[in-house]
Scaffold this active site. Structure first.
Site, PDB file in Angstrom:
ATOM      1  N   LYS A  51      15.888 -29.181  -5.544  1.00 47.48           N
ATOM      2  CA  LYS A  51      15.564 -28.284  -6.665  1.00 47.48           C
ATOM      3  C   LYS A  51      16.288 -28.740  -7.933  1.00 47.48           C
ATOM      4  O   LYS A  51      15.709 -28.767  -9.023  1.00 47.48           O
ATOM      5  CB  LYS A  51      15.937 -26.838  -6.303  1.00 47.48           C
ATOM      6  N   GLN A  95      19.871 -19.307  -2.903  1.00 43.50           N
ATOM      7  CA  GLN A  95      19.302 -19.993  -1.745  1.00 43.50           C
ATOM      8  C   GLN A  95      19.514 -19.158  -0.480  1.00 43.50           C
ATOM      9  O   GLN A  95      20.637 -18.749  -0.183  1.00 43.50           O
ATOM     10  CB  GLN A  95      19.965 -21.378  -1.596  1.00 43.50           C
ATOM     11  N   ASP A 118      12.462 -16.455  -7.986  1.00 46.39           N
ATOM     12  CA  ASP A 118      11.887 -16.465  -6.640  1.00 46.39           C
ATOM     13  C   ASP A 118      10.898 -15.314  -6.443  1.00 46.39           C
ATOM     14  O   ASP A 118      10.166 -15.290  -5.454  1.00 46.39           O
ATOM     15  CB  ASP A 118      13.006 -16.340  -5.588  1.00 46.39           C
TER      16      ASP A 118
END
Ligand code: NDP
Length: 297
Positions: A51, A95, A118
């Protein structure tokens, strides 16, 4: 192998990333993405590294926060509060999975909805189900892009989503509904799953069971999007396979994503796209409709 049938997720992701990079350069901005990793899970470390790399390639400034596995929930919440207040940070990615002593839902809810790249905050989840313009989860958004690239208009198609998790199955179903599909969601308690799946024009597999879906689940000509990532031992070698038995499905489907090289690259590409969208919304909260369209509209 009929390569025309195999959907090239790497190429599709490269197109999305190129557009994001182009938009960032044209706008003369540098969006900021904070990536938080708690603990030392090897798979999470690889995801975070990828990422951060993609962010740098597209012109997004990434800030990495690698915290030890014994980080307390209060410290994590304090970091999120700091990042929420930092105007240089447009997106915050936490994460998953988190260590067991941290309440995942509690910390995800602490991320400002406008920075929730997200799309897991309940305000964004609710907005998606109401059809509002919100930040949507990256994997389902990537799947939608692959479907539009393959089929164009999805209106009236029957889509079967196998799996109902909060991060893939449920938002996937919501996006398909928004695109005017008729949607069936299957899960571990579904009866006659293969029979129901055989009615689908579009099959989205998000189960986490290696090669569970074979040709007998598929209607000839359907489009198959395989979200699953499963590590298996095969002839003494470790390798990744999807939830779909690719070799058996290939002759039946009209198009199918491979694993790896299908949905995975799209997830990261849509994280970058969401970060740009978040930066634009934060820069021009009242004039978003006039803001340059970030990529695939
Ligand atoms: P979860 O484990 O959270 O959810 C799995 C879902 O599959 C559940 O809803 C479960 O049903 C359902 N399920 C389990 N067994 C069956 C069965 N026999 N028949 C029908 N449904 C079943 O997984 P995720 O949604 O997080 O991930 C799914 C897969 O996608 C995993 O392989 C994961 O690694 C991969 N993934 C890939 C990403 C990418 O970027 N390509 C991103 C995210 C995930 P129930 O709710 O009843 O338990």
């Amino acid at each position: 192998m009929n390569s025309l049938k195999v959907i090239d997720g790497k190429a599709a992701a490269a197109r999305v990333l190129l557009q994001v990079k182009h938009d960032i350069a044209a706008l003369g901005i540098q969006p900021g993405l904070a990536v938080i990793l708690v603990g030392d899970d090897p798979a999470s470390q690889v995801y975070v590294r990828n990422k951060v790399l993609r962010a740098e390639e597209t012109g997004i400034r990434s800030l990495e926060y690698r915290l030890p596995a014994d980080t307390g929930q209060a410290s994590l919440l304090a970091l999120i509060a700091r990042l929420n207040a930092d105007a240089q940070v447009n997106g915050i990615l936490l994460q998953l999975p988190l260590p067991a002593h941290i309440d995942e839902n509690r910390v995800l809810q602490a991320i400002a909805p406008g920075k929730d790249v997200d799309g897991f905050h309940s305000e964004n989840v609710g907005g998606l189900s109401q059809g509002r313009e919100v930040l949507t989860p990256c994997t389902p958004s990537g799947c939608m892009q692959l479907l539009h690239d393959t089929l164009g208009d999805l209106s009236g198609r029957h889509a079967v989503v196998i799996g109902r998790s909060n991060i893939v199955g449920k938002p996937m179903a919501a996006l398909l509904l928004q695109a005017h599909c008729s949607v069936t969601v299957l899960h571990s308690r579904s009866q006659n799953a293969a029979q129901l799946c055989r009615q689908a024009d579009i099959v989205i597999a998000a189960v986490g069971r290696p090669r569970m879906i074979d040709a007998s689940w598929l209607k000839p000509g359907c489009v198959v999007i395989d979200v699953g990532i499963n590590r298996i031992e095969d002839q003494g070698r470790s390798r990744l396979v999807g939830d779909v038995d690719f070799d058996s499905a290939l002759p039946v489907a009209s198009a199918i994503t491979p694993v790896p090289g299908g949905v995975g690259p799209m997830t990261i590409a849509f994280l970058m796209k969401n970060t740009l969208t978040a930066a634009l919304q934060q820069a021009t909260p009242r004039s978003l409709p006039e803001a340059p369209c970030p990529s695939t509209c």
